[in-house]
Design an enzyme around this catalytic site. Structure first.
Site, short mmCIF file in Angstrom:
data_model
loop_
_atom_site.label_atom_id
_atom_site.label_comp_id
_atom_site.label_asym_id
_atom_site.label_seq_id
_atom_site.Cartn_x
_atom_site.Cartn_y
_atom_site.Cartn_z
N CYS A 140 45.42 55.67 5.39
CA CYS A 140 46.04 56.88 5.93
C CYS A 140 46.53 57.82 4.84
CB CYS A 140 47.20 56.51 6.84
SG CYS A 140 46.75 55.30 8.06
N HIS B 155 52.38 61.99 8.12
CA HIS B 155 51.36 61.14 8.75
C HIS B 155 51.81 60.81 10.17
CE1 HIS B 155 48.58 58.04 9.63
NE2 HIS B 155 49.32 57.01 9.28
N ASN C 101 47.34 57.64 15.94
CA ASN C 101 47.15 57.49 14.50
C ASN C 101 45.65 57.54 14.20
OD1 ASN C 101 46.89 56.62 11.86
ND2 ASN C 101 48.30 54.89 12.07
N1 ACO Z 1 52.84 46.98 25.31
C1 ACO Z 1 53.88 46.23 25.70
N2 ACO Z 1 54.50 45.38 24.89
C2 ACO Z 1 54.07 45.28 23.62
C3 ACO Z 1 52.98 46.03 23.16
C4 ACO Z 1 52.35 46.90 24.07
N3 ACO Z 1 51.30 47.69 23.72
N4 ACO Z 1 52.77 45.74 21.87
C5 ACO Z 1 53.69 44.83 21.52
N5 ACO Z 1 54.47 44.55 22.58
C6 ACO Z 1 55.58 43.62 22.65
C7 ACO Z 1 55.51 42.59 21.56
O1 ACO Z 1 54.65 41.53 21.94
C8 ACO Z 1 56.95 42.15 21.43
O2 ACO Z 1 57.23 41.24 22.47
P1 ACO Z 1 58.10 39.94 22.17
O3 ACO Z 1 59.45 40.47 21.70
O4 ACO Z 1 58.13 39.27 23.48
O5 ACO Z 1 57.37 39.20 21.09
C9 ACO Z 1 57.72 43.43 21.75
O6 ACO Z 1 56.80 44.29 22.42
C10 ACO Z 1 58.26 44.14 20.52
O7 ACO Z 1 57.25 44.18 19.54
P2 ACO Z 1 57.52 44.78 18.14
O8 ACO Z 1 56.29 44.57 17.28
O9 ACO Z 1 58.83 44.33 17.60
O10 ACO Z 1 57.63 46.33 18.50
P3 ACO Z 1 58.01 47.50 17.54
O11 ACO Z 1 59.14 48.24 18.12
O12 ACO Z 1 58.07 47.08 16.11
O13 ACO Z 1 56.73 48.44 17.69
C11 ACO Z 1 54.72 49.05 16.56
C12 ACO Z 1 55.46 47.97 17.32
C13 ACO Z 1 54.56 50.25 17.46
C14 ACO Z 1 53.35 48.52 16.18
C15 ACO Z 1 55.53 49.44 15.31
O14 ACO Z 1 55.89 48.29 14.61
C16 ACO Z 1 54.79 50.36 14.38
O15 ACO Z 1 54.53 51.49 14.70
N6 ACO Z 1 54.49 49.90 13.16
C17 ACO Z 1 53.85 50.71 12.16
C18 ACO Z 1 52.41 50.81 12.47
C19 ACO Z 1 51.75 51.74 11.53
O16 ACO Z 1 52.23 52.80 11.26
N7 ACO Z 1 50.61 51.34 11.03
C20 ACO Z 1 49.90 52.17 10.11
C21 ACO Z 1 48.54 51.77 10.25
S1 ACO Z 1 47.54 53.05 9.70
C22 ACO Z 1 46.25 52.56 8.76
O17 ACO Z 1 46.35 52.51 7.54
C23 ACO Z 1 44.98 52.22 9.52
#
Ligand code: ACO
Length: 329
Positions: free
Chosen positions: A116, A256, A286
């Site tokens: 990214c 980003h 994203n």
């Molecule tokens: N729908 C419903 N529930 C979900 C979903 C979903 N789509 N996805 C995860 N959950 C659940 C999880 O299983 C977890 O349940 P549990 O507590 O029973 O285990 C709960 O929701 C909370 O999950 P978290 O991972 O703690 O949620 P968080 O608030 O951290 O959000 C997210 C997750 C959105 C992925 C966040 O961590 C994030 O945005 N991270 C950064 C991602 C990013 O920017 N990546 C860059 C990649 S770009 C590249 O280089 C290709």
């Protein structure tokens, strides 16, 4: 570097595929819901490439528009860099495929892999080629088809990603304008937090890697989140200092587009009001290397920058990497 000729953006273009995948579409595919996705990420929908479209096709559409807006012919291009983690194939590079499609016969062409952060890395690379006089212009494209490397049975990742391409032409601009500073960096030790494990020389493609789904994005979401929040703040401060500017000088902040909560934490740290921040993660999700140029180009098309405005771009991604730039529009 800043005593060399000023380099800035002289043309812009963007493209997203027609097909839209909404949160309610995803509700039918995995155990998720619109409320969770919107509140945790800010994403409402994303664009998905058609089955006959590859990254170079998206890049081509954005490139044509950028050339048109720069008033340039492809034959005049000196350099093409495509920032992508989803090249059409391992090789030839997507930039070479694009060079041929455009008919940019005299342009050197290569891909740049910084996930990214790739668009800002590419801007920095090309700017230095032009500042030092090796080239006079360059076409920089951030383009990705993340839908091709997304596991649509994994609710942790499949809600996050979309496809698109954003392009700029850069070249010499009047004194006082253009790129003032770049801040690029990497924390390779965190590479395992965001990866596609197989398909390279370490773990070549095999029936086993396919059935183990090792060609899809694997991500430690919360670890990447913490890295993103930290780096968006520190890279922004570093790139402002290099430009001799302060946060009060920012007219438009172009982050980003990964997660609205990451953007909001940067806005809080920098005391930025919403009118100074570009947010389109709700529409495109994203799109990796395409994310910053899609935000920048859309803001330009909406007339959100005027001549002389200070624009700050900042991104983070796989690698782990980050890239930031201060630009006088
Ligand atoms: N729908 C419903 N529930 C979900 C979903 C979903 N789509 N996805 C995860 N959950 C659940 C999880 O299983 C977890 O349940 P549990 O507590 O029973 O285990 C709960 O929701 C909370 O999950 P978290 O991972 O703690 O949620 P968080 O608030 O951290 O959000 C997210 C997750 C959105 C992925 C966040 O961590 C994030 O945005 N991270 C950064 C991602 C990013 O920017 N990546 C860059 C990649 S770009 C590249 O280089 C290709």
């Amino acid at each position: 570097m800043n005593n060399l000729r000023p380099v800035g953006i002289i043309g812009t273009g963007m493209y997203v595929p027609e097909k839209i995948l909404t949160n309610s579409d995803l509700e039918k595919m995995v155990d998720t819901n619109d409320e969770w996705i919107v509140s945790r990420t800010g994403i409402k929908e994303r664009h998905i490439a058609a089955s006959d479209q590859a990254t170079s096709d998206l890049a081509y559409e954005a490139a044509i528009k950028a050339l048109e807006s720069a008033g340039m012919k492809a034959e005049e291009l000196d350099l093409i860099i495509v920032a992508t983690v989803t090249p059409d194939s391992m090789f030839p590079s997507t930039a070479c495929i694009l060079q041929d499609k455009l008919g940019a016969k005299k342009a050197a062409a290569f891909d740049l892999s910084a996930a990214c952060s790739g668009f800002v890395y590419s801007l920095a690379t090309a700017t230095n080629f032009i500042k030092t006089g090796m080239y006079n212009n360059a076409l920089i494209i951030g383009a990705d088809c993340l839908s091709r490397i997304t596991d649509y049975t994994d609710r942790n990742t499949c809600i996050l990603f979309g496809d698109g391409a954003g392009a700029v032409v850069i070249g010499e601009v009047p004194q006082g304008r253009g790129f003032l500073s770049f801040d690029l960096g990497a924390e390779g030790a965190g590479g395992h937090l965001l990866t596609i494990a197989a398909g390279g020389s370490r773990e070549p493609a095999s029936c086993d890697t396919v059935s183990a789904k090792r060609h899809f994005i694997q991500m430690s979401g919360s670890e990447v989140f913490k890295f993103a929040v930290r780096i968006m703040g520190s890279a922004t401060e570093a790139v402002l200092a290099k430009a001799g500017k302060t946060k009060e000088d920012i007219d438009l902040f172009v982050p980003h587009q990964a997660n609205i909560r990451i953007i909001q934490s940067a806005m809080n740290r920098l005391d930025l009001p919403p009118e100074k921040v570009v947010i389109n993660v709700d529409k495109y999700a994203n799109t990796s290397a395409a994310s910053i140029p899609l935000a920048l180009v859309e803001a330009a098309e909406q007339g959100r920058m005027k001549e002389g405005d200070t624009v700050l771009m900042v991104g983070f991604g796989g690698g782990l990497t980050w890239g930031a730039s201060v630009l006088v529009w």
